[in-house]
Scaffold this motif. Structure first.
Motif, PDB file in Angstrom:
ATOM      1  N   LEU A 227       0.814  -1.213   0.000  1.00  0.00           N
ATOM      2  CA  LEU A 227       0.000   0.000   0.000  1.00  0.00           C
ATOM      3  C   LEU A 227       0.847   1.262   0.000  1.00  0.00           C
ATOM      4  CD1 LEU A 227      -2.994   0.851   0.078  1.00  0.00           C
ATOM      5  CD2 LEU A 227      -2.817   0.951   2.580  1.00  0.00           C
ATOM      6  N   SER A 228       2.016   1.196   0.606  1.00  0.00           N
ATOM      7  CA  SER A 228       2.886   2.379   0.684  1.00  0.00           C
ATOM      8  C   SER A 228       3.862   2.487  -0.482  1.00  0.00           C
ATOM      9  CB  SER A 228       3.668   2.357   2.002  1.00  0.00           C
ATOM     10  OG  SER A 228       4.383   1.133   2.141  1.00  0.00           O
ATOM     11  N   ALA A 229       3.747   1.622  -1.489  1.00  0.00           N
ATOM     12  CA  ALA A 229       4.669   1.625  -2.629  1.00  0.00           C
ATOM     13  C   ALA A 229       4.746   2.962  -3.372  1.00  0.00           C
ATOM     14  CB  ALA A 229       4.291   0.513  -3.606  1.00  0.00           C
ATOM     15  N   PRO A 230       3.625   3.710  -3.522  1.00  0.00           N
ATOM     16  CA  PRO A 230       3.714   5.000  -4.221  1.00  0.00           C
ATOM     17  C   PRO A 230       4.700   5.982  -3.587  1.00  0.00           C
ATOM     18  CG  PRO A 230       1.430   4.312  -4.026  1.00  0.00           C
ATOM     19  CD  PRO A 230       2.228   3.362  -3.207  1.00  0.00           C
ATOM     20  N   LEU A 231       4.987   5.826  -2.292  1.00  0.00           N
ATOM     21  CA  LEU A 231       5.929   6.729  -1.623  1.00  0.00           C
ATOM     22  C   LEU A 231       7.299   6.707  -2.292  1.00  0.00           C
ATOM     23  CD1 LEU A 231       5.131   6.011   2.150  1.00  0.00           C
ATOM     24  CD2 LEU A 231       4.500   8.037   0.814  1.00  0.00           C
ATOM     25  N   ALA A 232       7.662   5.575  -2.902  1.00  0.00           N
ATOM     26  CA  ALA A 232       8.972   5.448  -3.536  1.00  0.00           C
ATOM     27  C   ALA A 232       9.114   6.364  -4.753  1.00  0.00           C
ATOM     28  CB  ALA A 232       9.212   4.002  -3.952  1.00  0.00           C
TER      29      ALA A 232
END
Length: 278
Positions: A227-232
């Motif tokens: 779920l937090s992948a877009p932060l990259a």
């Protein structure tokens, strides 16, 4: 040792040094993808070390072969390059068989075939002087980025959505760097121009970065990737937007761009590792 043997050693060493890729960006992509993939797989064992040897051997073999094909047939250095190609290919073959058959990492064989196909295509583009075109750079990035899923697969020992996810995030980030650097280097006058000029010049880069961020966000919502992948990809999207919003009086020096890309790659690598190991 007679003069003939000394000359042969010098020739072999000269061929070795000339065939080592001088593109720092390619080395950075290769190493960053290996580290990210290995960390995402959590377990770093002997198979990961063997993979690193295999990947570097393939990278050096492709570089030596590309240089050898560009030289005349009677050129002495070409014989030395072909010898190094055979040496690196042998390392690749042995390490590849060890991983696929010895560790039963069968999907790694498929990744290897895809990687070799991309390398062959890039050699064709290099032969006709089109390796530095946009299509040539895209092919090279896709090929180098395959190191990430291969490393994740080796470290984890099994194929999972994370294997595909870590490749997708890596390839989107490094492809974004291609568009961003081309914008800064090839549109230098527009970078220092008015807002409309900067927007038109950097439009492709900006659209790619925002589309990549949107795609990763959509996949994370469906739980295909963390779920937090877009932060990259947020820092990269901000990087693409910054030179359009803020006018620069002077064009960006190439060395300055290279240092910034190295910093952004480090930040991206840290965030990606944290995301896929959480």
């Amino acid at each position: 040792m007679d003069c003939k043997n000394k000359q042969e050693i010098r020739s072999a060493l000269g061929a070795f040094y000339s065939a080592v890729p001088k593109q720092h960006g390619a080395w950075i992509v290769l190493i960053a993808c290996f580290i990210i993939g290995s960390c995402a797989g959590v377990r770093f064992g002997l198979e990961s070390v063997i993979l690193l040897v295999s990947v570097i051997a393939a990278f050096l073999a492709r570089a030596a072969l590309g240089l050898g094909l560009s030289l005349p047939g009677e050129e002495k250095e070409r014989k030395g390059l072909i010898a190094w190609v055979m040496f690196y290919s042998g390392m690749l073959l042995v390490s590849g068989i060890w991983l696929v058959a010895g560790y039963k990492l069968w999907i790694l064989g498929l990744m290897g075939i895809i990687g070799l196909g991309l390398a062959a295509f890039s050699l064709v583009l290099e032969k006709v002087k089109k390796d530095m075109t946009l299509s040539g750079q895209i092919i090279n990035i896709i090929g180098l980025s395959l190191t990430a899923p291969a490393a994740e697969y080796c470290a984890s020992g099994s194929y999972s959505p994370n294997t595909l996810g870590v490749w997708l995030v890596c390839v989107l980030f490094f492809l974004g760097s291609v568009f961003y650097v081309r914008f800064l280097v090839r549109r230098r006058l527009e970078v220092a121009g008015k807002f409309g000029q900067r927007l038109r010049a950097g439009f492709t880069s900006l659209v790619f970065h925002l589309s990549a961020l949107l795609a990763v966000t959509a996949l994370s919502k469906f739980r295909v990737i963390p779920l937090s992948a877009p932060l990259a990809l947020v820092p990269a999207a901000s990087k693409a937007l910054w030179p359009i919003i803020r006018r620069s009086r002077n064009s960006y020096p190439v060395k300055h761009i290279g240092r910034l890309e190295l910093i952004h790659t480090l930040v991206f690598s840290i965030i990606t590792v944290l995301v896929f190991t959480d």
